[in-house]
Motif scaffolding. Structure first.
Motif, PDB file in Angstrom:
ATOM      1  N   ALA A 157       5.216  12.817   7.327  1.00 43.98           N
ATOM      2  CA  ALA A 157       5.384  13.251   5.929  1.00 43.98           C
ATOM      3  C   ALA A 157       4.788  14.637   5.713  1.00 43.98           C
ATOM      4  O   ALA A 157       5.359  15.471   4.994  1.00 43.98           O
ATOM      5  CB  ALA A 157       4.737  12.233   4.995  1.00 43.98           C
ATOM      6  N   SER A 158       3.646  14.894   6.346  1.00 46.19           N
ATOM      7  CA  SER A 158       2.999  16.204   6.198  1.00 46.19           C
ATOM      8  C   SER A 158       3.882  17.317   6.747  1.00 46.19           C
ATOM      9  O   SER A 158       3.965  18.412   6.171  1.00 46.19           O
ATOM     10  CB  SER A 158       1.648  16.190   6.915  1.00 46.19           C
ATOM     11  OG  SER A 158       0.997  17.428   6.786  1.00 46.19           O
ATOM     12  N   HIS A 204       7.382  17.301   4.343  1.00 44.71           N
ATOM     13  CA  HIS A 204       7.268  17.648   2.923  1.00 44.71           C
ATOM     14  C   HIS A 204       6.198  18.702   2.627  1.00 44.71           C
ATOM     15  O   HIS A 204       5.922  18.974   1.459  1.00 44.71           O
ATOM     16  CB  HIS A 204       6.946  16.392   2.102  1.00 44.71           C
ATOM     17  CG  HIS A 204       7.889  15.250   2.354  1.00 44.71           C
ATOM     18  ND1 HIS A 204       9.185  15.259   1.920  1.00 44.71           N
ATOM     19  CD2 HIS A 204       7.713  14.075   3.014  1.00 44.71           C
ATOM     20  CE1 HIS A 204       9.773  14.122   2.283  1.00 44.71           C
ATOM     21  NE2 HIS A 204       8.908  13.394   2.947  1.00 44.71           N
ATOM     22  N   GLY A 205       5.586  19.267   3.665  1.00 50.81           N
ATOM     23  CA  GLY A 205       4.465  20.179   3.437  1.00 50.81           C
ATOM     24  C   GLY A 205       4.861  21.580   3.019  1.00 50.81           C
ATOM     25  O   GLY A 205       4.017  22.349   2.545  1.00 50.81           O
ATOM     26  N   ASN A 206       6.124  21.931   3.187  1.00 53.10           N
ATOM     27  CA  ASN A 206       6.538  23.293   2.831  1.00 53.10           C
ATOM     28  C   ASN A 206       6.764  23.429   1.324  1.00 53.10           C
ATOM     29  O   ASN A 206       6.882  22.438   0.599  1.00 53.10           O
ATOM     30  CB  ASN A 206       7.823  23.658   3.578  1.00 53.10           C
ATOM     31  CG  ASN A 206       7.592  23.756   5.074  1.00 53.10           C
ATOM     32  OD1 ASN A 206       6.539  24.204   5.519  1.00 53.10           O
ATOM     33  ND2 ASN A 206       8.572  23.322   5.856  1.00 53.10           N
ATOM     34  N   VAL A 249       0.854  -1.192   0.000  1.00 46.21           N
ATOM     35  CA  VAL A 249       0.000   0.000   0.000  1.00 46.21           C
ATOM     36  C   VAL A 249       0.888   1.241   0.000  1.00 46.21           C
ATOM     37  O   VAL A 249       2.000   1.231   0.539  1.00 46.21           O
ATOM     38  CB  VAL A 249      -0.944   0.042   1.215  1.00 46.21           C
ATOM     39  CG1 VAL A 249      -1.988  -1.052   1.127  1.00 46.21           C
ATOM     40  CG2 VAL A 249      -0.173  -0.060   2.529  1.00 46.21           C
ATOM     41  N   SER A 250       0.386   2.281  -0.609  1.00 45.81           N
ATOM     42  CA  SER A 250       1.103   3.556  -0.641  1.00 45.81           C
ATOM     43  C   SER A 250       0.594   4.455   0.480  1.00 45.81           C
ATOM     44  O   SER A 250      -0.596   4.471   0.787  1.00 45.81           O
ATOM     45  CB  SER A 250       0.900   4.236  -1.995  1.00 45.81           C
ATOM     46  OG  SER A 250       1.399   5.567  -1.962  1.00 45.81           O
ATOM     47  N   LEU A 251       1.528   5.187   1.073  1.00 46.15           N
ATOM     48  CA  LEU A 251       1.150   6.182   2.074  1.00 46.15           C
ATOM     49  C   LEU A 251       1.096   7.570   1.464  1.00 46.15           C
ATOM     50  O   LEU A 251       0.882   8.560   2.168  1.00 46.15           O
ATOM     51  CB  LEU A 251       2.134   6.163   3.248  1.00 46.15           C
ATOM     52  CG  LEU A 251       1.889   5.132   4.346  1.00 46.15           C
ATOM     53  CD1 LEU A 251       1.912   3.711   3.813  1.00 46.15           C
ATOM     54  CD2 LEU A 251       2.914   5.273   5.462  1.00 46.15           C
ATOM     55  N   GLY A 252       1.283   7.627   0.144  1.00 47.32           N
ATOM     56  CA  GLY A 252       1.181   8.894  -0.561  1.00 47.32           C
ATOM     57  C   GLY A 252       2.485   9.284  -1.235  1.00 47.32           C
ATOM     58  O   GLY A 252       3.556   8.733  -0.965  1.00 47.32           O
ATOM     59  N   SER A 253       2.388  10.237  -2.155  1.00 47.95           N
ATOM     60  CA  SER A 253       3.567  10.785  -2.834  1.00 47.95           C
ATOM     61  C   SER A 253       4.162  11.891  -1.977  1.00 47.95           C
ATOM     62  O   SER A 253       3.435  12.721  -1.424  1.00 47.95           O
ATOM     63  CB  SER A 253       3.167  11.339  -4.201  1.00 47.95           C
ATOM     64  OG  SER A 253       2.601  10.310  -4.996  1.00 47.95           O
ATOM     65  N   LEU A 254       5.489  11.912  -1.898  1.00 47.95           N
ATOM     66  CA  LEU A 254       6.168  12.823  -0.974  1.00 47.95           C
ATOM     67  C   LEU A 254       6.745  14.060  -1.669  1.00 47.95           C
ATOM     68  O   LEU A 254       6.662  15.158  -1.144  1.00 47.95           O
ATOM     69  CB  LEU A 254       7.303  12.083  -0.259  1.00 47.95           C
ATOM     70  CG  LEU A 254       6.910  10.771   0.429  1.00 47.95           C
ATOM     71  CD1 LEU A 254       8.143  10.136   1.057  1.00 47.95           C
ATOM     72  CD2 LEU A 254       5.831  11.007   1.472  1.00 47.95           C
ATOM     73  N   PHE A 255       7.347  13.847  -2.820  1.00 45.64           N
ATOM     74  CA  PHE A 255       7.982  14.957  -3.537  1.00 45.64           C
ATOM     75  C   PHE A 255       8.366  14.458  -4.926  1.00 45.64           C
ATOM     76  O   PHE A 255       8.396  13.252  -5.186  1.00 45.64           O
ATOM     77  CB  PHE A 255       9.234  15.465  -2.802  1.00 45.64           C
ATOM     78  CG  PHE A 255      10.230  14.384  -2.483  1.00 45.64           C
ATOM     79  CD1 PHE A 255      11.231  14.041  -3.387  1.00 45.64           C
ATOM     80  CD2 PHE A 255      10.176  13.711  -1.269  1.00 45.64           C
ATOM     81  CE1 PHE A 255      12.149  13.051  -3.095  1.00 45.64           C
ATOM     82  CE2 PHE A 255      11.092  12.720  -0.974  1.00 45.64           C
ATOM     83  CZ  PHE A 255      12.083  12.380  -1.886  1.00 45.64           C
ATOM     84  N   THR A 256       8.641  15.388  -5.804  1.00 42.88           N
ATOM     85  CA  THR A 256       9.093  15.008  -7.143  1.00 42.88           C
ATOM     86  C   THR A 256      10.590  14.696  -7.107  1.00 42.88           C
ATOM     87  O   THR A 256      11.359  15.317  -6.350  1.00 42.88           O
ATOM     88  CB  THR A 256       8.837  16.139  -8.152  1.00 42.88           C
ATOM     89  OG1 THR A 256       9.428  17.346  -7.662  1.00 42.88           O
ATOM     90  CG2 THR A 256       7.358  16.350  -8.363  1.00 42.88           C
ATOM     91  N   PHE A 288      -6.462  10.466   6.321  1.00 48.28           N
ATOM     92  CA  PHE A 288      -5.671  11.601   6.787  1.00 48.28           C
ATOM     93  C   PHE A 288      -5.690  12.732   5.758  1.00 48.28           C
ATOM     94  O   PHE A 288      -5.867  13.903   6.103  1.00 48.28           O
ATOM     95  CB  PHE A 288      -4.235  11.161   7.053  1.00 48.28           C
ATOM     96  CG  PHE A 288      -3.331  12.287   7.465  1.00 48.28           C
ATOM     97  CD1 PHE A 288      -3.213  12.640   8.794  1.00 48.28           C
ATOM     98  CD2 PHE A 288      -2.613  13.015   6.520  1.00 48.28           C
ATOM     99  CE1 PHE A 288      -2.389  13.692   9.182  1.00 48.28           C
ATOM    100  CE2 PHE A 288      -1.793  14.064   6.891  1.00 48.28           C
ATOM    101  CZ  PHE A 288      -1.680  14.405   8.231  1.00 48.28           C
ATOM    102  N   TYR A 289      -5.489  12.393   4.474  1.00 46.91           N
ATOM    103  CA  TYR A 289      -5.468  13.429   3.437  1.00 46.91           C
ATOM    104  C   TYR A 289      -6.827  14.112   3.301  1.00 46.91           C
ATOM    105  O   TYR A 289      -6.902  15.282   2.906  1.00 46.91           O
ATOM    106  CB  TYR A 289      -5.046  12.832   2.098  1.00 46.91           C
ATOM    107  CG  TYR A 289      -3.612  12.352   2.090  1.00 46.91           C
ATOM    108  CD1 TYR A 289      -2.585  13.186   2.506  1.00 46.91           C
ATOM    109  CD2 TYR A 289      -3.289  11.065   1.675  1.00 46.91           C
ATOM    110  CE1 TYR A 289      -1.270  12.749   2.513  1.00 46.91           C
ATOM    111  CE2 TYR A 289      -1.971  10.617   1.669  1.00 46.91           C
ATOM    112  CZ  TYR A 289      -0.966  11.470   2.092  1.00 46.91           C
ATOM    113  OH  TYR A 289       0.323  11.033   2.090  1.00 46.91           O
ATOM    114  N   LYS A 290      -7.889  13.401   3.656  1.00 48.22           N
ATOM    115  CA  LYS A 290      -9.229  13.979   3.543  1.00 48.22           C
ATOM    116  C   LYS A 290      -9.618  14.795   4.770  1.00 48.22           C
ATOM    117  O   LYS A 290     -10.141  15.909   4.647  1.00 48.22           O
ATOM    118  CB  LYS A 290     -10.256  12.860   3.339  1.00 48.22           C
ATOM    119  CG  LYS A 290     -11.678  13.337   3.201  1.00 48.22           C
ATOM    120  CD  LYS A 290     -12.645  12.174   3.021  1.00 48.22           C
ATOM    121  CE  LYS A 290     -14.089  12.650   2.930  1.00 48.22           C
ATOM    122  NZ  LYS A 290     -15.037  11.519   2.801  1.00 48.22           N
TER     123      LYS A 290
END
Length: 445
Positions: A283-284, A287-289, A117-124, A316-318
């Protein structure tokens, strides 16, 4: 005083006897629910990172620091990169629980099949192609015959770069693709022993920062970046702005167009939900900045990943962090959030038990009185069925039996709220006694 304590409005002993089985059932249900919901996460988790001096390695330290604040130990396991991390996650015997994986490394169906499972994309992670200044390359087809290092097969770069070469009509055999790790490859480039090298990394990786400022080294401009994103959906088009590295020295001297997969956090699907929540929250914060290629709060996100996103991460993202974790320490909040199953189970038990236990308690108390009515009935049957010639023997014996019953009844301790039951029994004993005494007088006449 000890005698007075026997006469209360409530009998604790009888209540415990009546409610004991129910209490055991409730306790067993709580223990079962606690085991099923597994509210306490493991105290350590293994994170596969990347090579020395890579962005993955630096990020692994940041995640370890974030989770250490809630007493979770993150064991960092170095690797060659994305592909090796993915293989470790797929291996059931591997100790790796979670890892950094580059988008485009696998397929949706394959990830579902092996339980990832993915926990989301972090950065490019832009593709950085650095070349020595003497090489005037404006198209990838001009790389033919050159010595370009793409890194070991355990990274995601070799397969990605081969895909990029193929859409440019270049076969991998038409140039020499090196397999050195990032740091040795950089040394070789600076020494002039290779023509170029390819990274796929965040811009804050130390080697990227150094090469962007090294004289004699230039960055390849993917002028057709938008076309690449149409051919490969897991890629995005990003722009390295002029002067972003050093405004004073005007580095870089122009805008550079780059193609970029994204770095994702990927975990085994059985990773504890509380740990998933902690990693997503970390991660938020990490990588949130705003960055060189993204706006503030653009990352992390559930987008840009071909691996199914964990339901915990999606929530969490929602909705943001769980409500209780905003006000309570992590361990306490997690306990309450996960133990709702116990609350439901208790509700399902307590509601019917609340109707059963009170009648059981009443029956238990009254049974201490009612059982003597059996003795009284036995006395009555004895005097009714006696033969005339045995009456003189039986009547006195039953009268003595009544005296024994009364003496034992007088020693019964019973709550005051049930005293009328006890006094009723004693009056019935006297009633039977008068009847036996009357029969004895009749027999004497």
């Amino acid at each position: 005083m000890p005698k007075m304590l026997k006469f209360t409005r409530f009998s604790l002993r009888d209540f415990l006897v009546a409610a004991g089985p129910a209490a055991v059932a409730v306790l067993a249900t709580c223990l079962l629910a606690y085991w099923l919901v597994d509210p306490s996460p493991p105290s350590s988790v293994t994170l596969a990172t990347g090579q020395d001096n890579s962005a993955y390695q630096a990020l692994g330290k940041q995640y370890a620091g974030a989770l250490a604040k809630v007493d979770i130990r993150v064991v960092q396991q170095p690797s060659l990169g994305s592909q090796e991390n993915l293989q470790r996650l797929k291996d059931p015997a591997s100790a790796v629980d979670i890892a950094f994986v580059q988008s485009g490394s696998t397929e949706h169906e394959e990830a579902e099949r092996v339980g990832l499972v993915s926990l989301g994309s972090l950065f490019t992670e832009p593709v950085w192609l650095f070349l020595r200044n003497g090489r005037n390359v404006s198209k990838l087809s001009q790389l033919k015959g050159m010595n370009i290092n793409v890194g070991p097969e355990g990274t995601g770069v070799p397969s990605l770069f081969r895909k990029i070469l193929s859409v440019n009509g270049v076969e991998a055999m038409e140039l020499k693709l090196g397999a050195l790790e990032d740091t040795p490859a950089t040394v070789e480039l600076l020494a002039g022993r290779i023509d170029g090298l390819v990274f796929s990394s965040a811009p804050d990786a130390p080697l990227i920062q150094m090469l962007l400022q090294t004289p004699g080294i230039k960055l390849f401009d993917f002028a057709q970046a938008e076309a690449y994103t149409r051919r490969f959906p897991f890629l995005s088009h990003v722009v390295l702005p002029r002067g972003i590295v050093d405004l004073g020295r005007d580095l870089p001297p122009k805008d550079y167009h780059l193609i970029a997969p994204t770095a994702t956090l990927v975990a085994k699907e059985d990773l504890h939900p509380a740990l998933i929540n902690l990693f997503v929250q970390a991660a938020s914060n990490i990588h949130g900045n705003a960055g060189w290629f993204n706006k503030k709060q653009e990352f992390p996100t559930a987008s840009y990943t071909e691996i199914p996103v964990s339901p915990v991460a999606q929530k969490f993202y929602k909705d943001g962090p769980p409500l209780l974790q905003r006000y309570l320490p992590f361990w306490l909040a997690n306990f309450f959030e996960r133990m709702w199953v116990v609350v439901v189970a208790l509700g399902a038990l307590i509601l019917p038990l609340s109707r059963i236990i009170p009648p059981l308690y009443v029956w238990k108390v009254r049974s201490r009185v009612y059982r003597w009515y059996g003795q009284l009935r036995a006395v009555e049957q004895a005097i009714e069925e006696v033969a005339p010639e045995k009456q003189a023997e039986v009547y006195p014996a039953q009268l003595q039996r009544l005296n024994d019953i009364e003496e034992r009844v007088n020693r019964i301790s019973i709550p005051l709220s049930f005293a009328d039951e006890l006094y009723g029994l004693r009056s019935h004993i006297n009633f039977v006694r008068r009847r036996v005494a009357g029969l004895m007088r009749s027999e004497a006449q």
